[in-house]
Design an enzyme around this catalytic site. Structure first.
Site, PDB file in Angstrom:
ATOM      1  CG  HIS A 112      60.953  52.611 -12.066  1.00  0.00           C
ATOM      2  ND1 HIS A 112      59.871  52.610 -12.900  1.00  0.00           N
ATOM      3  CD2 HIS A 112      61.858  51.768 -12.636  1.00  0.00           C
ATOM      4  CE1 HIS A 112      60.106  51.816 -13.941  1.00  0.00           C
ATOM      5  NE2 HIS A 112      61.318  51.293 -13.790  1.00  0.00           N
ATOM      6  CD  GLU A 122      56.789  53.855 -11.804  1.00  0.00           C
ATOM      7  OE1 GLU A 122      57.759  54.406 -12.361  1.00  0.00           O
ATOM      8  OE2 GLU A 122      56.686  52.634 -11.677  1.00  0.00           O
ATOM      9  NE  ARG A 165      58.231  49.430 -17.573  1.00  0.00           N
ATOM     10  CZ  ARG A 165      59.535  49.363 -17.301  1.00  0.00           C
ATOM     11  NH1 ARG A 165      59.944  48.978 -16.112  1.00  0.00           N
ATOM     12  NH2 ARG A 165      60.429  49.682 -18.216  1.00  0.00           N
TER      13      ARG A 165
HETATM   14  P1  NAD Z   1      63.501  39.711 -20.730  1.00  0.00           P
HETATM   15  O1  NAD Z   1      62.883  40.020 -22.042  1.00  0.00           O
HETATM   16  O2  NAD Z   1      64.901  39.177 -20.684  1.00  0.00           O
HETATM   17  O3  NAD Z   1      62.576  38.653 -19.935  1.00  0.00           O
HETATM   18  C1  NAD Z   1      61.193  38.764 -19.841  1.00  0.00           C
HETATM   19  C2  NAD Z   1      60.640  37.360 -19.813  1.00  0.00           C
HETATM   20  O4  NAD Z   1      59.227  37.432 -19.608  1.00  0.00           O
HETATM   21  C3  NAD Z   1      60.852  36.593 -21.143  1.00  0.00           C
HETATM   22  O5  NAD Z   1      61.519  35.380 -20.895  1.00  0.00           O
HETATM   23  C4  NAD Z   1      59.452  36.370 -21.658  1.00  0.00           C
HETATM   24  O6  NAD Z   1      59.312  35.129 -22.335  1.00  0.00           O
HETATM   25  C5  NAD Z   1      58.648  36.391 -20.375  1.00  0.00           C
HETATM   26  N1  NAD Z   1      57.231  36.622 -20.567  1.00  0.00           N
HETATM   27  C6  NAD Z   1      56.617  37.397 -21.499  1.00  0.00           C
HETATM   28  N2  NAD Z   1      55.273  37.335 -21.341  1.00  0.00           N
HETATM   29  C7  NAD Z   1      55.057  36.499 -20.293  1.00  0.00           C
HETATM   30  C8  NAD Z   1      53.883  36.034 -19.643  1.00  0.00           C
HETATM   31  N3  NAD Z   1      52.674  36.398 -20.063  1.00  0.00           N
HETATM   32  N4  NAD Z   1      54.027  35.206 -18.584  1.00  0.00           N
HETATM   33  C9  NAD Z   1      55.256  34.818 -18.147  1.00  0.00           C
HETATM   34  N5  NAD Z   1      56.403  35.203 -18.757  1.00  0.00           N
HETATM   35  C10 NAD Z   1      56.299  36.043 -19.798  1.00  0.00           C
HETATM   36  O7  NAD Z   1      63.353  41.036 -19.871  1.00  0.00           O
HETATM   37  P2  NAD Z   1      64.162  41.417 -18.548  1.00  0.00           P
HETATM   38  O8  NAD Z   1      65.411  42.133 -18.906  1.00  0.00           O
HETATM   39  O9  NAD Z   1      64.227  40.235 -17.673  1.00  0.00           O
HETATM   40  O10 NAD Z   1      63.168  42.519 -17.944  1.00  0.00           O
HETATM   41  C11 NAD Z   1      61.882  42.171 -17.494  1.00  0.00           C
HETATM   42  C12 NAD Z   1      61.121  43.441 -17.193  1.00  0.00           C
HETATM   43  O11 NAD Z   1      61.701  44.103 -16.068  1.00  0.00           O
HETATM   44  C13 NAD Z   1      61.198  44.512 -18.300  1.00  0.00           C
HETATM   45  O12 NAD Z   1      60.284  44.256 -19.339  1.00  0.00           O
HETATM   46  C14 NAD Z   1      60.853  45.761 -17.544  1.00  0.00           C
HETATM   47  O13 NAD Z   1      59.447  45.926 -17.519  1.00  0.00           O
HETATM   48  C15 NAD Z   1      61.330  45.460 -16.138  1.00  0.00           C
HETATM   49  N6  NAD Z   1      62.488  46.302 -15.764  1.00  0.00           N
HETATM   50  C16 NAD Z   1      62.406  47.022 -14.623  1.00  0.00           C
HETATM   51  C17 NAD Z   1      63.469  47.813 -14.225  1.00  0.00           C
HETATM   52  C18 NAD Z   1      63.427  48.600 -12.941  1.00  0.00           C
HETATM   53  O14 NAD Z   1      64.174  49.551 -12.804  1.00  0.00           O
HETATM   54  N7  NAD Z   1      62.600  48.224 -11.988  1.00  0.00           N
HETATM   55  C19 NAD Z   1      64.621  47.878 -15.032  1.00  0.00           C
HETATM   56  C20 NAD Z   1      64.684  47.113 -16.187  1.00  0.00           C
HETATM   57  C21 NAD Z   1      63.604  46.317 -16.556  1.00  0.00           C
END
Ligand code: NAD
Length: 334
Positions: free
Chosen positions: A285, A267, A238
């Site tokens: 995105h 965005e 994000r």
């Molecule tokens: P997920 O929940 O599987 O993994 C996120 C990880 O981040 C978890 O393991 C969590 O423990 C960790 N985390 C939380 N707070 C943290 C911190 N302060 N420091 C380090 N690690 C921390 O989520 P995911 O499916 O891997 O997705 C991650 C992010 O990607 C989503 O939250 C979303 O913002 C983003 N995303 C972007 C797109 C895109 O189109 N660009 C699409 C889907 C998701």
């Protein structure tokens, strides 16, 4: 109007796979399409709401004022995961079910993280623009083999990035205060370290954390100061996880080498100074946006709507307390 009226404002639902809309029509839904776009006529859209029972939405802001126009509205389904554009408590008060499509394809985002990293390091966009403009210059790249990739957030996408980077011969370090220990026990190819060590030792840094109070501005002045001047940050999570003002200054002063990002604080990033820098590579995105992901999301929309109307309770209802307040006859008869 037919009783089972369904409005689609979601930008992509049914566009990649028309079978999704066809299936709803076959099941007796009268489908109205009014796609979300920056210049859409909101009044015209909201004038249709009194007749609508089910709304398939992307990011249209559905607040209480909008809900008040949907006299027959009983179900809103988000084509995607994040429901921050929907006032769920207000929907609950009005006995309107809210659902999302929680199954996403995290590997599509991991693919884009690698695409951004490799495009940046091998200067693919510059070379492409050069050749199509009739030139034939060469662009000195940076190799990734043997370099250290730091992954912040070892969840689904972060581990997908790790798997891909391993194939390119990178050394992996990771930081995650929640699942770090678990990853340390399960994988010997990722060194789980503290954040400072990751920032100091990584050649490339991939951001894969959710946006939260804790991660807002995580990559700010202090984090940027700890990175190598040759570091390249890849952000597919994000925009607000990075303090864009601090990133702009660090890139401008070449205190970090590059920022490859799919996401921005705002965005689209109209007028963002980041767009003026040569060491920024960006996409709009698109991490999640593949044909395969769209099929997966569309399947969930159709299956969820048909389940609710069929009297089955799917697991992706975000305010299940509403179910007991809507008569089962409503779903049968509309
Ligand atoms: P997920 O929940 O599987 O993994 C996120 C990880 O981040 C978890 O393991 C969590 O423990 C960790 N985390 C939380 N707070 C943290 C911190 N302060 N420091 C380090 N690690 C921390 O989520 P995911 O499916 O891997 O997705 C991650 C992010 O990607 C989503 O939250 C979303 O913002 C983003 N995303 C972007 C797109 C895109 O189109 N660009 C699409 C889907 C998701």
């Amino acid at each position: 109007m037919a009783s089972k009226t369904l409005l689609i404002t979601a930008r992509s639902f049914g566009k990649v796979d028309p079978a999704h809309i066809a299936r709803l029509r076959e099941e007796g839904f009268a489908v109205l399409e009014f796609r979300e776009s920056p210049d859409m006529d909101r009044k015209q859209l909201e004038d249709t709401l009194p007749d609508i029972q089910t709304w398939v939405v992307s990011s249209y802001r559905i607040d209480d004022a909008v809900l008040s126009k949907g006299e027959r509205l009983r179900l809103i389904i988000k084509h995607g995961i994040g429901v921050d554009n929907i006032d769920i408590p207000a929907a609950t008060r009005r006995d309107i079910l809210v659902m999302n499509t929680p199954q996403v394809n995290p590997l599509a985002v991991a693919d884009l993280a690698m695409a951004l990293l490799l495009s940046f390091t091998r200067r693919v966009v510059e070379a492409h623009l050069n050749v199509v403009s009739g030139n034939w210059n060469q662009f000195l790249g940076t190799g990734v083999y043997g370099k250290t990739l730091g992954i912040i957030g070892l969840g689904r996408i972060g581990l997908g990035v790790a798997d891909r980077a391993k194939g390119f011969g990178m050394t992996l370090v990771g930081f995650d205060p929640y699942v770090g220990e678990q990853v340390r026990m399960q994988r010997d190819d990722i060194s789980v370290v503290d954040l400072e060590t990751l920032l100091r030792t990584s050649d490339f840094i991939s951001l894969n954390v959710p946006l939260s109070d804790e991660t807002l501005g995580l990559i700010g002045r202090s984090a940027l100061q700890q990175m190598k001047p040759s570091a390249i940050v890849v952000n597919t999570s994000r925009g607000r996880i990075v303090d864009e003002d601090a990133m702009y200054e660090a890139l401008r002063d070449q205190r970090v080498a590059g920022y490859a990002t799919d996401v921005f604080e705002e965005e689209p990033p109209v007028g963002s100074p980041l767009l003026t820098l040569p060491n920024v590579l960006c996409t709009s995105h698109i991490g999640w946006y593949t044909k395969e992901s769209m099929k997966l999301l569309g399947d969930q929309v159709v299956d969820s709507v048909l389940a609710v109307y069929g009297g089955v309770t799917p697991g992706n209802i975000l305010n299940p307390e509403v179910l007991s307040r809507v008569s089962p006859d409503f779903w049968r008869n509309g």
